[in-house]
Scaffold this motif. Structure first.
Motif, PDB file in Angstrom:
ATOM      1  N   TYR A   7       5.850  23.799 -17.483  1.00  0.00           N
ATOM      2  CA  TYR A   7       6.981  23.736 -18.411  1.00  0.00           C
ATOM      3  C   TYR A   7       6.504  23.469 -19.839  1.00  0.00           C
ATOM      4  O   TYR A   7       7.019  24.048 -20.800  1.00  0.00           O
ATOM      5  CB  TYR A   7       7.967  22.646 -17.982  1.00  0.00           C
ATOM      6  N   TYR A   8       5.511  22.590 -19.967  1.00  0.00           N
ATOM      7  CA  TYR A   8       4.989  22.287 -21.299  1.00  0.00           C
ATOM      8  C   TYR A   8       4.384  23.544 -21.926  1.00  0.00           C
ATOM      9  O   TYR A   8       4.682  23.887 -23.074  1.00  0.00           O
ATOM     10  CB  TYR A   8       3.929  21.188 -21.219  1.00  0.00           C
ATOM     11  N   ASN A  19       7.146  26.145 -22.727  1.00  0.00           N
ATOM     12  CA  ASN A  19       7.951  25.800 -23.906  1.00  0.00           C
ATOM     13  C   ASN A  19       7.150  25.914 -25.195  1.00  0.00           C
ATOM     14  O   ASN A  19       7.663  26.365 -26.223  1.00  0.00           O
ATOM     15  CB  ASN A  19       8.510  24.381 -23.758  1.00  0.00           C
ATOM     16  N   GLU A  20       5.880  25.493 -25.164  1.00  0.00           N
ATOM     17  CA  GLU A  20       5.029  25.617 -26.345  1.00  0.00           C
ATOM     18  C   GLU A  20       4.862  27.081 -26.730  1.00  0.00           C
ATOM     19  O   GLU A  20       4.898  27.443 -27.902  1.00  0.00           O
ATOM     20  CB  GLU A  20       3.656  24.990 -26.069  1.00  0.00           C
ATOM     21  N   GLU A  34       8.865  26.828 -10.241  1.00  0.00           N
ATOM     22  CA  GLU A  34       8.842  25.947  -9.070  1.00  0.00           C
ATOM     23  C   GLU A  34       8.222  26.652  -7.870  1.00  0.00           C
ATOM     24  O   GLU A  34       7.483  26.048  -7.090  1.00  0.00           O
ATOM     25  CB  GLU A  34      10.263  25.478  -8.746  1.00  0.00           C
ATOM     26  N   ASN A  73       0.522  22.140 -12.343  1.00  0.00           N
ATOM     27  CA  ASN A  73       1.692  21.445 -11.816  1.00  0.00           C
ATOM     28  C   ASN A  73       2.909  21.778 -12.671  1.00  0.00           C
ATOM     29  O   ASN A  73       2.791  22.410 -13.728  1.00  0.00           O
ATOM     30  CB  ASN A  73       1.462  19.930 -11.744  1.00  0.00           C
ATOM     31  N   LEU A  74       4.070  21.355 -12.215  1.00  0.00           N
ATOM     32  CA  LEU A  74       5.316  21.768 -12.861  1.00  0.00           C
ATOM     33  C   LEU A  74       5.414  21.256 -14.295  1.00  0.00           C
ATOM     34  O   LEU A  74       5.863  21.977 -15.195  1.00  0.00           O
ATOM     35  CB  LEU A  74       6.512  21.281 -12.039  1.00  0.00           C
ATOM     36  N   ASP A  75       4.977  20.021 -14.535  1.00  0.00           N
ATOM     37  CA  ASP A  75       5.038  19.469 -15.894  1.00  0.00           C
ATOM     38  C   ASP A  75       4.198  20.296 -16.858  1.00  0.00           C
ATOM     39  O   ASP A  75       4.640  20.613 -17.974  1.00  0.00           O
ATOM     40  CB  ASP A  75       4.547  18.014 -15.904  1.00  0.00           C
ATOM     41  N   ASN A  76       2.983  20.638 -16.452  1.00  0.00           N
ATOM     42  CA  ASN A  76       2.108  21.430 -17.323  1.00  0.00           C
ATOM     43  C   ASN A  76       2.638  22.842 -17.521  1.00  0.00           C
ATOM     44  O   ASN A  76       2.516  23.419 -18.608  1.00  0.00           O
ATOM     45  CB  ASN A  76       0.697  21.487 -16.746  1.00  0.00           C
TER      46      ASN A  76
END
Length: 306
Positions: free
Chosen positions: A106-107, A110-111, A5, A101-104
Motif C-alpha cells: 500500500y505504501y 500510494n507513493e 490482498e 507485505n500489505l503495508d509495504n
C-alpha cells in the motif's frame, strides 16, 4: 479480497510451503545421517548449471518474483511512456528486497500514485519535444516537408494543432530498422491514457499497423491517429480527437512550466482575454476546458489515475 490482498495471500502461502520444503529436507538429512548414509539431496536452481539454494536465498528470490508480479498485476507499465517506465523499473529494482507485505504494498502503491502527476506531465513534455523537433537542419529538397518547430507552419511554438512528422525508419526500404518508433509508441500510450483506454496494444511487431508502415500506406487509421508513411523514412501523424490533442498540449505545457502555476484553477469565466486566448491556443473549446478543470480538481484529468 482486492488484488493487493490476494498477492500477499499467495506470497505467504508460497513462503510457508517453501519453509516446509526445507524443513522436510532437514528431516531427510537427519534420517539418512542416522542410517550412516550420505545425503545427496539438494534444492537447486537451474537444470543446466544447478546452484544449491539455502532457505534465505530461496525466499529472497521468491520476494523478487512477487514484486515483479505486483507490477504485472497492477498493469502500471503498460500505461507509462518509455522514460517513466524506465524510472519505474529502477525504483522497483532498488526496492526489490523490501518485505512483501500489505503495508509495504500500500505504501509503495500510494507513493507511486502520488508521484505520477508531476513526473507524468514532465514525460509528456519530453514526448511533445520529441514530436515537434526538427530532425534535419539542411536545406536539401529531401527534408523540406520536415520544416518547422513541430512539423508544420500551421502549428505554434507551444501547441500542436493538426499534425506532426517524425522519423520512421521501418518505412525506409534502405533501413535496417525493425521497430515502430518509440516516439509513436509513447504518443499512443499517452493518448490511450487520456481516452481512458487500458490493456490495448495495437502497435505489436508484425501487427497491422506495423505492416501498414512497412508498406508505406497512406492515411490509415489507428484509435487516435490518421497516419501516412513515406519511403524516405518519415511518418505523418494527424490527430483525430481535438479534445484529446488539447489535453496533450495542456499536459505538455504544465510539464514544461509554460503555464503559470494554478493556471487551470481559475474558473474560465473569470479569466481575462489573454488567459482565454491561451486556452483556445491549446486547442480547447470553452466547455471542454471547464470539464477538464472539474476533472483536474479531482486529480482525474489523466484517466489512468482514476
Amino acid at each position: 479480497k482486492n488484488k493487493l490482498e490476494q498477492l500477499v495471500f499467495e506470497y505467504d502461502l508460497c513462503v510457508k510451503s517453501s519453509v516446509k520444503l526445507f524443513e522436510e529436507k532437514m528431516r531427510v538429512d537427519k534420517l539418512l545421517s542416522g542410517f550412516g548414509l550420505n545425503n545427496e539431496l539438494s534444492i537447486c536452481k537451474d537444470y543446466c548449471n544447478p546452484k544449491v539454494l539455502n532457505i534465505n536465498t530461496f525466499i529472497e528470490e521468491m520476494n523478487q518474483k512477487f514484486w515483479r508480479k505486483f507490477i504485472d498485476e497492477t498493469d502500471f507499465e503498460s500505461m507509462l511512456p518509455s522514460q517513466l517506465k524506465d524510472n519505474f523499473r529502477s525504483n522497483i529494482q532498488a526496492n526489490r528486497n523490501i518485505a512483501f507485505n500489505l503495508d509495504n504494498l500500500y505504501y509503495f502503491y500510494n507513493e507511486l500514485m502520488n508521484a505520477i502527476p508531476d513526473s507524468y506531465e514532465k514525460t509528456v513534455a519530453k514526448v511533445f519535444d520529441d514530436c515537434t523537433r526538427r530532425y534535419n537542419y539542411t536545406d536539401s529538397e529531401w527534408c523540406k516537408t520536415t520544416w518547422g518547430y513541430d512539423g508544420f507552419k500551421s502549428n505554434n511554438a507551444f501547441a500542436i494543432k493538426n499534425r506532426v512528422i517524425i522519423p520512421c525508419y521501418i518505412a525506409n526500404p534502405n533501413s535496417y530498422g525493425t521497430q515502430i518508433p518509440e516516439i509513436f509508441v509513447d504518443l499512443n500510450i499517452i493518448f490511450n491514457n487520456i481516452a481512458g483506454i487500458k490493456n490495448k496494444d495495437d502497435l505489436k511487431y508484425q501487427g497491422e499497423i506495423y505492416k501498414a508502415m512497412t508498406n508505406h500506406c497512406k492515411k490509415f487509421e489507428t484509435e487516435h491517429f490518421l497516419i501516412s508513411t513515406f519511403k524516405k523514412g518519415t511518418l505523418h501523424i494527424y490527430f483525430k480527437n481535438k479534445k484529446h490533442l488539447a489535453m496533450f498540449n495542456y499536459m505538455a505545457g504544465r510539464g514544461k512550466a509554460w503555464l503559470s502555476e494554478g493556471f487551470a484553477d481559475k474558473p474560465y469565466d473569470d479569466m481575462n482575454d489573454s488567459e482565454k486566448e491561451i486556452v483556445r491556443a491549446l486547442g480547447f473549446e470553452p466547455e471542454d476546458f471547464k470539464q477538464m478543470q472539474l476533472l483536474q480538481n479531482k486529480r482525474q484529468y489523466i484517466k489512468m489515475l482514476t
